[in-house]
Design a protein around this motif. Structure first.
Motif, PDB file in Angstrom:
ATOM      1  N   LEU A 295       0.828  -1.197   0.000  1.00 44.36           N
ATOM      2  CA  LEU A 295       0.000   0.000   0.000  1.00 44.36           C
ATOM      3  C   LEU A 295       0.870   1.258   0.000  1.00 44.36           C
ATOM      4  O   LEU A 295       0.644   2.186  -0.791  1.00 44.36           O
ATOM      5  CB  LEU A 295      -0.928   0.006   1.209  1.00 44.36           C
ATOM      6  N   ILE A 296       1.870   1.311   0.859  1.00 41.53           N
ATOM      7  CA  ILE A 296       2.740   2.484   0.969  1.00 41.53           C
ATOM      8  C   ILE A 296       3.514   2.717  -0.322  1.00 41.53           C
ATOM      9  O   ILE A 296       3.623   3.853  -0.804  1.00 41.53           O
ATOM     10  CB  ILE A 296       3.689   2.336   2.172  1.00 41.53           C
ATOM     11  N   VAL A 297       4.032   1.653  -0.904  1.00 44.89           N
ATOM     12  CA  VAL A 297       4.784   1.783  -2.162  1.00 44.89           C
ATOM     13  C   VAL A 297       3.895   2.354  -3.256  1.00 44.89           C
ATOM     14  O   VAL A 297       4.299   3.252  -4.007  1.00 44.89           O
ATOM     15  CB  VAL A 297       5.369   0.420  -2.588  1.00 44.89           C
ATOM     16  N   ASN A 298       2.672   1.863  -3.358  1.00 40.86           N
ATOM     17  CA  ASN A 298       1.760   2.341  -4.401  1.00 40.86           C
ATOM     18  C   ASN A 298       1.314   3.777  -4.148  1.00 40.86           C
ATOM     19  O   ASN A 298       1.177   4.564  -5.091  1.00 40.86           O
ATOM     20  CB  ASN A 298       0.538   1.424  -4.496  1.00 40.86           C
ATOM     21  N   LEU A 299       1.086   4.138  -2.894  1.00 34.63           N
ATOM     22  CA  LEU A 299       0.711   5.513  -2.583  1.00 34.63           C
ATOM     23  C   LEU A 299       1.845   6.478  -2.918  1.00 34.63           C
ATOM     24  O   LEU A 299       1.604   7.591  -3.408  1.00 34.63           O
ATOM     25  CB  LEU A 299       0.324   5.642  -1.108  1.00 34.63           C
ATOM     26  N   ALA A 300       3.075   6.063  -2.658  1.00 33.79           N
ATOM     27  CA  ALA A 300       4.226   6.897  -3.003  1.00 33.79           C
ATOM     28  C   ALA A 300       4.324   7.065  -4.518  1.00 33.79           C
ATOM     29  O   ALA A 300       4.634   8.157  -5.017  1.00 33.79           O
ATOM     30  CB  ALA A 300       5.508   6.283  -2.443  1.00 33.79           C
ATOM     31  N   TYR A 301       4.047   5.996  -5.249  1.00 35.13           N
ATOM     32  CA  TYR A 301       4.074   6.053  -6.718  1.00 35.13           C
ATOM     33  C   TYR A 301       3.003   7.010  -7.241  1.00 35.13           C
ATOM     34  O   TYR A 301       3.285   7.866  -8.088  1.00 35.13           O
ATOM     35  CB  TYR A 301       3.863   4.660  -7.291  1.00 35.13           C
ATOM     36  N   ILE A 302       1.777   6.876  -6.736  1.00 37.47           N
ATOM     37  CA  ILE A 302       0.697   7.769  -7.142  1.00 37.47           C
ATOM     38  C   ILE A 302       1.079   9.222  -6.854  1.00 37.47           C
ATOM     39  O   ILE A 302       0.894  10.121  -7.682  1.00 37.47           O
ATOM     40  CB  ILE A 302      -0.612   7.412  -6.411  1.00 37.47           C
ATOM     41  N   GLY A 303       1.627   9.444  -5.672  1.00 38.98           N
ATOM     42  CA  GLY A 303       2.035  10.795  -5.283  1.00 38.98           C
ATOM     43  C   GLY A 303       3.096  11.361  -6.191  1.00 38.98           C
ATOM     44  O   GLY A 303       3.071  12.548  -6.549  1.00 38.98           O
ATOM     45  N   ALA A 304       4.060  10.532  -6.593  1.00 38.72           N
ATOM     46  CA  ALA A 304       5.132  10.987  -7.472  1.00 38.72           C
ATOM     47  C   ALA A 304       4.589  11.382  -8.838  1.00 38.72           C
ATOM     48  O   ALA A 304       4.987  12.406  -9.419  1.00 38.72           O
ATOM     49  CB  ALA A 304       6.191   9.892  -7.615  1.00 38.72           C
ATOM     50  N   ILE A 305       3.668  10.581  -9.367  1.00 38.81           N
ATOM     51  CA  ILE A 305       3.061  10.880 -10.662  1.00 38.81           C
ATOM     52  C   ILE A 305       2.299  12.200 -10.598  1.00 38.81           C
ATOM     53  O   ILE A 305       2.412  13.053 -11.498  1.00 38.81           O
ATOM     54  CB  ILE A 305       2.104   9.747 -11.096  1.00 38.81           C
ATOM     55  N   LEU A 306       1.532  12.402  -9.533  1.00 38.02           N
ATOM     56  CA  LEU A 306       0.755  13.626  -9.396  1.00 38.02           C
ATOM     57  C   LEU A 306       1.648  14.844  -9.150  1.00 38.02           C
ATOM     58  O   LEU A 306       1.358  15.948  -9.625  1.00 38.02           O
ATOM     59  CB  LEU A 306      -0.253  13.477  -8.256  1.00 38.02           C
ATOM     60  N   PHE A 307       2.731  14.642  -8.410  1.00 35.78           N
ATOM     61  CA  PHE A 307       3.655  15.745  -8.118  1.00 35.78           C
ATOM     62  C   PHE A 307       4.228  16.320  -9.414  1.00 35.78           C
ATOM     63  O   PHE A 307       4.363  17.540  -9.574  1.00 35.78           O
ATOM     64  CB  PHE A 307       4.788  15.248  -7.215  1.00 35.78           C
ATOM     65  N   GLU A 308       4.563  15.449 -10.341  1.00 36.78           N
ATOM     66  CA  GLU A 308       5.100  15.915 -11.627  1.00 36.78           C
ATOM     67  C   GLU A 308       4.100  16.798 -12.362  1.00 36.78           C
ATOM     68  O   GLU A 308       4.479  17.650 -13.173  1.00 36.78           O
ATOM     69  CB  GLU A 308       5.482  14.722 -12.502  1.00 36.78           C
ATOM     70  N   LYS A 309       2.818  16.598 -12.085  1.00 35.95           N
ATOM     71  CA  LYS A 309       1.767  17.409 -12.703  1.00 35.95           C
ATOM     72  C   LYS A 309       1.462  18.663 -11.891  1.00 35.95           C
ATOM     73  O   LYS A 309       0.609  19.473 -12.271  1.00 35.95           O
ATOM     74  CB  LYS A 309       0.480  16.578 -12.839  1.00 35.95           C
TER      75      LYS A 309
END
Length: 297
Positions: free
Chosen positions: A100-114
């Motif tokens: 869960l934590i790994v996937n949330l970090a991934y989602i956050g990274a993708i959104l941060f770039e936007k």
């Protein structure tokens, strides 16, 4: 129907009201907003919560990657500027929390770039969360309050209740789980992770090339500098971007080595202090950034 013991993450998009307000005068903002919400909506499918980013971890491989699969145990509901994600837990809280934590970090990274920042609370407790989006229980209330009262900065913080069930204190490497690389104790005492930590952990992955990391960090760097320079009348917003600047500069990203020239190239360029090492009394971080960027040309 009865309550289940579940990991619960309540996540809130920061600055959502301002984005909506500006979209009334700018059609491109409407498209941007829609794309972000549509992306979050795509995570409502249980199959989206892959264990791929956990499987590359040595800690998961030694413990059996099949034990980290959360796809048939995860429900996600997004509404307006918030998203609730929960994972059913039995006697596998360390494995489920890792994925869960790994996937949330991934989602956050993708959104941060936007240019999208979020903050959240992650806990464990009683919850009813169905595939149709119905969600309620004390666990949701606890996660919401954790986000509202404790997260403060663009990060996800963990409850004391959850931390007591995770594998701490960590005394030997063999007892480590993937989440140990993501979590840290911040200066204010909270334990959690921010969106950028994804790049520090994942940079050794063969599919994550130096060029990809460099491009992603470049986008994130611009988001932070722009945030610092557009918050003159909002100290609370400036405080968040200043915190992000500090966390960004703390990221440990290895330099790219060119074997032909035998030189190191910085993959991550630091965000300098205002007017660092230059004359003047400028009030924009971008001025300092542009100055040092021009000296490289």
């Amino acid at each position: 129907m009865k309550y289940e013991n579940r990991l619960i993450a309540f996540i809130d998009i920061l600055g959502f009201k301002e984005i909506v307000r500006s979209s009334e005068k700018d059609d491109s903002k409407i498209e941007f907003l829609y794309s972000v919400l549509d992306y979050l909506k795509s995570w409502e499918t249980s199959e989206s919560w892959s264990s791929q980013l956990v499987e590359i971890e040595e800690d998961a491989q030694k413990k059996g990657v099949e034990n980290f699969d959360i796809r048939d145990k995860t429900n996600s509901t997004s509404f307006s500027d918030s998203i609730v994600v929960s994972v059913k837990v039995e006697n596998n809280v360390n494995e489920m929390a890792s994925t869960l934590i790994v996937n949330l970090a991934y989602i956050g990274a993708i959104l941060f770039e936007k240019g999208i920042l979020f903050r959240g609370g992650l806990t464990i407790g009683n919850l009813i969360h169905n595939e149709n989006g119905t969600v309620f229980g004390q666990g949701l209330i606890d996660a919401y309050q954790l986000e509202s009262n404790n997260a403060k900065f663009p990060r996800i913080v963990l409850s004391d209740k959850l931390l007591k069930q995770l594998n701490y204190p960590l005394e030997t490497k063999r007892n480590r789980y993937p989440y140990h690389q993501y979590l840290e104790r911040f200066n204010d005492g909270c334990v959690g992770f921010h969106q950028m930590i994804y790049f520090q952990v994942i940079e050794s992955w063969i599919e994550m090339t130096d060029e990809k990391i460099k491009i992603s960090l470049g986008k994130i760097r611009k988001v932070i500098v722009n945030g610092l320079d557009t918050s003159f009348e909002n100290p609370s917003v400036f405080e968040k971007f200043k915190w992000l600047k500090e966390q960004y500069n703390k990221l440990i990203i290895l330099n790219d080595f060119d074997f032909e020239t035998k030189t190191h190239e910085n993959i991550k360029l630091k965000i300098r202090e205002l007017n660092e090492g230059i004359h003047g009394h400028n009030v924009h971080y971008k001025y300092t950034d542009d100055f040092y960027d021009s000296t490289k040309k």
